[in-house]
Design an enzyme around this catalytic site. Sequence first.
Site, PDB file in Angstrom:
ATOM      1  CB  THR A 132      -9.095   3.195   8.509  1.00  0.00           C
ATOM      2  OG1 THR A 132      -9.179   4.489   9.089  1.00  0.00           O
ATOM      3  CG2 THR A 132     -10.456   2.535   8.694  1.00  0.00           C
ATOM      4  CG  ASP A 133      -6.653   6.501  12.096  1.00  0.00           C
ATOM      5  OD1 ASP A 133      -7.546   6.587  11.231  1.00  0.00           O
ATOM      6  OD2 ASP A 133      -5.847   7.428  12.315  1.00  0.00           O
ATOM      7  CD  GLU A 134     -11.524   7.740   9.081  1.00  0.00           C
ATOM      8  OE1 GLU A 134     -12.751   7.864   9.056  1.00  0.00           O
ATOM      9  OE2 GLU A 134     -10.768   8.249   8.231  1.00  0.00           O
ATOM     10  CE1 TYR A 158     -13.223   3.712   4.627  1.00  0.00           C
ATOM     11  CE2 TYR A 158     -12.644   5.206   6.428  1.00  0.00           C
ATOM     12  CZ  TYR A 158     -12.274   4.286   5.458  1.00  0.00           C
ATOM     13  OH  TYR A 158     -10.957   3.927   5.324  1.00  0.00           O
ATOM     14  CE  LYS A 162     -11.024  -0.384   5.596  1.00  0.00           C
ATOM     15  NZ  LYS A 162     -10.462  -1.087   4.405  1.00  0.00           N
TER      16      LYS A 162
HETATM   17  P1  NAD Z   1      -9.186   4.707  -2.912  1.00  0.00           P
HETATM   18  O1  NAD Z   1     -10.639   5.038  -2.774  1.00  0.00           O
HETATM   19  O2  NAD Z   1      -8.259   5.709  -3.490  1.00  0.00           O
HETATM   20  O3  NAD Z   1      -9.023   3.381  -3.787  1.00  0.00           O
HETATM   21  C1  NAD Z   1      -9.835   2.252  -3.609  1.00  0.00           C
HETATM   22  C2  NAD Z   1      -9.614   1.337  -4.815  1.00  0.00           C
HETATM   23  O4  NAD Z   1     -10.423   0.155  -4.614  1.00  0.00           O
HETATM   24  C3  NAD Z   1     -10.060   1.962  -6.146  1.00  0.00           C
HETATM   25  O5  NAD Z   1      -9.085   1.710  -7.128  1.00  0.00           O
HETATM   26  C4  NAD Z   1     -11.355   1.236  -6.458  1.00  0.00           C
HETATM   27  O6  NAD Z   1     -11.597   1.104  -7.852  1.00  0.00           O
HETATM   28  C5  NAD Z   1     -11.130  -0.120  -5.815  1.00  0.00           C
HETATM   29  N1  NAD Z   1     -12.385  -0.807  -5.443  1.00  0.00           N
HETATM   30  C6  NAD Z   1     -13.456  -0.264  -4.816  1.00  0.00           C
HETATM   31  N2  NAD Z   1     -14.406  -1.201  -4.668  1.00  0.00           N
HETATM   32  C7  NAD Z   1     -13.910  -2.363  -5.192  1.00  0.00           C
HETATM   33  C8  NAD Z   1     -14.417  -3.696  -5.313  1.00  0.00           C
HETATM   34  N3  NAD Z   1     -15.632  -4.009  -4.894  1.00  0.00           N
HETATM   35  N4  NAD Z   1     -13.627  -4.620  -5.895  1.00  0.00           N
HETATM   36  C9  NAD Z   1     -12.395  -4.304  -6.367  1.00  0.00           C
HETATM   37  N5  NAD Z   1     -11.878  -3.068  -6.287  1.00  0.00           N
HETATM   38  C10 NAD Z   1     -12.628  -2.105  -5.700  1.00  0.00           C
HETATM   39  O7  NAD Z   1      -8.716   4.266  -1.456  1.00  0.00           O
HETATM   40  P2  NAD Z   1      -7.295   4.422  -0.762  1.00  0.00           P
HETATM   41  O8  NAD Z   1      -7.236   5.746  -0.115  1.00  0.00           O
HETATM   42  O9  NAD Z   1      -6.248   4.006  -1.700  1.00  0.00           O
HETATM   43  O10 NAD Z   1      -7.445   3.341   0.402  1.00  0.00           O
HETATM   44  C11 NAD Z   1      -7.028   1.991   0.227  1.00  0.00           C
HETATM   45  C12 NAD Z   1      -7.334   1.213   1.486  1.00  0.00           C
HETATM   46  O11 NAD Z   1      -6.672   1.804   2.595  1.00  0.00           O
HETATM   47  C13 NAD Z   1      -8.820   1.184   1.854  1.00  0.00           C
HETATM   48  O12 NAD Z   1      -9.110  -0.094   2.356  1.00  0.00           O
HETATM   49  C14 NAD Z   1      -8.953   2.236   2.936  1.00  0.00           C
HETATM   50  O13 NAD Z   1     -10.004   1.930   3.813  1.00  0.00           O
HETATM   51  C15 NAD Z   1      -7.610   2.103   3.618  1.00  0.00           C
HETATM   52  N6  NAD Z   1      -7.153   3.333   4.297  1.00  0.00           N
HETATM   53  C16 NAD Z   1      -6.988   4.490   3.593  1.00  0.00           C
HETATM   54  C17 NAD Z   1      -6.538   5.629   4.240  1.00  0.00           C
HETATM   55  C18 NAD Z   1      -6.324   6.930   3.502  1.00  0.00           C
HETATM   56  O14 NAD Z   1      -5.989   7.931   4.138  1.00  0.00           O
HETATM   57  N7  NAD Z   1      -6.463   6.988   2.193  1.00  0.00           N
HETATM   58  C19 NAD Z   1      -6.278   5.598   5.615  1.00  0.00           C
HETATM   59  C20 NAD Z   1      -6.464   4.405   6.297  1.00  0.00           C
HETATM   60  C21 NAD Z   1      -6.886   3.268   5.627  1.00  0.00           C
HETATM   61  P1  TYD Z   2     -10.657  13.395   4.599  1.00  0.00           P
HETATM   62  O1  TYD Z   2      -9.495  13.664   3.717  1.00  0.00           O
HETATM   63  O2  TYD Z   2     -12.007  13.246   3.971  1.00  0.00           O
HETATM   64  O3  TYD Z   2     -10.279  12.126   5.486  1.00  0.00           O
HETATM   65  P2  TYD Z   2     -11.039  11.503   6.800  1.00  0.00           P
HETATM   66  O4  TYD Z   2     -12.396  12.041   6.892  1.00  0.00           O
HETATM   67  O5  TYD Z   2     -11.017  10.031   6.468  1.00  0.00           O
HETATM   68  O6  TYD Z   2     -10.160  11.848   7.966  1.00  0.00           O
HETATM   69  O7  TYD Z   2     -10.754  14.576   5.654  1.00  0.00           O
HETATM   70  C1  TYD Z   2      -9.666  14.881   6.517  1.00  0.00           C
HETATM   71  C2  TYD Z   2     -10.125  15.949   7.476  1.00  0.00           C
HETATM   72  O8  TYD Z   2     -10.377  17.153   6.748  1.00  0.00           O
HETATM   73  C3  TYD Z   2     -11.444  15.610   8.154  1.00  0.00           C
HETATM   74  O9  TYD Z   2     -11.420  16.098   9.487  1.00  0.00           O
HETATM   75  C4  TYD Z   2     -12.483  16.375   7.353  1.00  0.00           C
HETATM   76  C5  TYD Z   2     -11.726  17.603   6.899  1.00  0.00           C
HETATM   77  N1  TYD Z   2     -12.138  18.167   5.584  1.00  0.00           N
HETATM   78  C6  TYD Z   2     -12.437  19.528   5.474  1.00  0.00           C
HETATM   79  O10 TYD Z   2     -12.361  20.290   6.458  1.00  0.00           O
HETATM   80  N2  TYD Z   2     -12.803  20.019   4.260  1.00  0.00           N
HETATM   81  C7  TYD Z   2     -12.904  19.223   3.155  1.00  0.00           C
HETATM   82  O11 TYD Z   2     -13.285  19.720   2.063  1.00  0.00           O
HETATM   83  C8  TYD Z   2     -12.584  17.833   3.274  1.00  0.00           C
HETATM   84  C9  TYD Z   2     -12.681  16.907   2.086  1.00  0.00           C
HETATM   85  C10 TYD Z   2     -12.204  17.355   4.515  1.00  0.00           C
END
Ligand code: NAD
Ligand code: TYD
Length: 352
Positions: A132-134, A158, A162
């Site tokens: 992630t960019d975070e 988080y 990561k």
């Molecule tokens: P998500 O929470 O929707 O899904 C995570 C999946 O991983 C779930 O299906 C869960 O059951 C599985 N999981 C959790 N712990 C596990 C374990 N110990 N063993 C096997 N499976 C396990 O997450 P997402 O949004 O789909 O994100 C996927 C990846 O992308 C993550 O690594 C996250 O850090 C990264 N990412 C997500 C975003 C975003 O905006 N969603 C942005 C940047 C990076």
């Molecule tokens: P989120 O979807 O949780 O992603 P991340 O924290 O990984 O960026 O949140 C996106 C942005 O929205 C973040 O700045 C937090 C804000 N946010 C709210 O303002 N209200 C909400 O209920 C949620 C879930 C997030």
Amino acid sequence: MILVTGGAGFIGSNFVLDWLAQSDEKIINLDKLTYAGNLQNLSSLSKDTRHIFIQGDIGNTQLVSQILAQYQPRAIINLAAESHVDRSIHGPEDFIQTNIFGTFHLLEAVRTYWNELESIAKQNFRFLHVSTDEVYGSLTRNEPAFTEEHRYEPNSPYSASKASSDHLVRAYHHTYGLPILTTNCSNNYGPFQFPEKLIPLMIANALARKSLPVYGDGQQIRDWLFVTDHCSAIRRVLEAGIVGETYNIGGCNEKPNIEIVQTICTLLEDSFPDSAFHKLITYVKDRPGHDRRYAINATKIERELNWKPAETFETGIRKTIQWYLNNQQWIADIQTGTYREWIEKNYLGLLK
Ligand code: NAD
Ligand code: TYD
């Protein structure tokens, strides 16, 4: 075949569906099915033999070793993680367990498997770690966007977990020669996103005429990436990325949160002209340690791998809202917990 971890989550299920829409190469999907894992996302594949679902933990080295020995994947895409910042603030333990220890145990199993491959398979093998960019921390309004060289400065449990996993993946390349690739992407949105994250939460709450909670002043900026663009970037990095390299993936869509919420309200009002969704917007207490701005400089992946996002925010958000409007039962099943029963109903006997 390839192995994807976390393939029942938001990005993972989009990745699996996209992969099989474009290729006949089999995909093994290892997912623990935490609250975020939802096999309903993959219901269209329940009879598709190209998709092999295995319920299990990436931290279970014995299970992972057995899967690797049996299926001999040519690549692993590691998406499994605990992914929600707010949950990491309330309880960091699961984040440390999965994102740090889980990745470590997975790497150990992969290292042993990879060491025993014959030379061409060993050379061609890839471990692609999705991050992630975070991990780069927070930007002020005028700072340049994150490049791959930006220092790591994670601020939440988080992002710290990561960042830790990224360092382990890097070390396995540097020390053991494991052929890794790392991607760091910005906030994703699109179909199948669990309604705890900003965009699906706002859509679900608006449809239920509940308040739309905006943290702090709503001026925090995220760089929004449509999920299928993320999937195409991962495929491209897997295909052509240089081993050991990191690629930032972004959507070129920086927006303050309040603007996102207002856009959702405006677009929903097209479908429900009598509803005053904007009136549901409620400013609430800010998230502790809330990062102010994320922005990705994606010129490396564009220049070196010729990848660019296909969606603008305007097209992506319309597709997303339409998907949630068409799939209100999917939201309801999550809210009532019914989605957890899908496993027993549809995968009984199919789970390995
Ligand atoms: P998500 O929470 O929707 O899904 C995570 C999946 O991983 C779930 O299906 C869960 O059951 C599985 N999981 C959790 N712990 C596990 C374990 N110990 N063993 C096997 N499976 C396990 O997450 P997402 O949004 O789909 O994100 C996927 C990846 O992308 C993550 O690594 C996250 O850090 C990264 N990412 C997500 C975003 C975003 O905006 N969603 C942005 C940047 C990076
Ligand atoms: P989120 O979807 O949780 O992603 P991340 O924290 O990984 O960026 O949140 C996106 C942005 O929205 C973040 O700045 C937090 C804000 N946010 C709210 O303002 N209200 C909400 O209920 C949620 C879930 C997030």
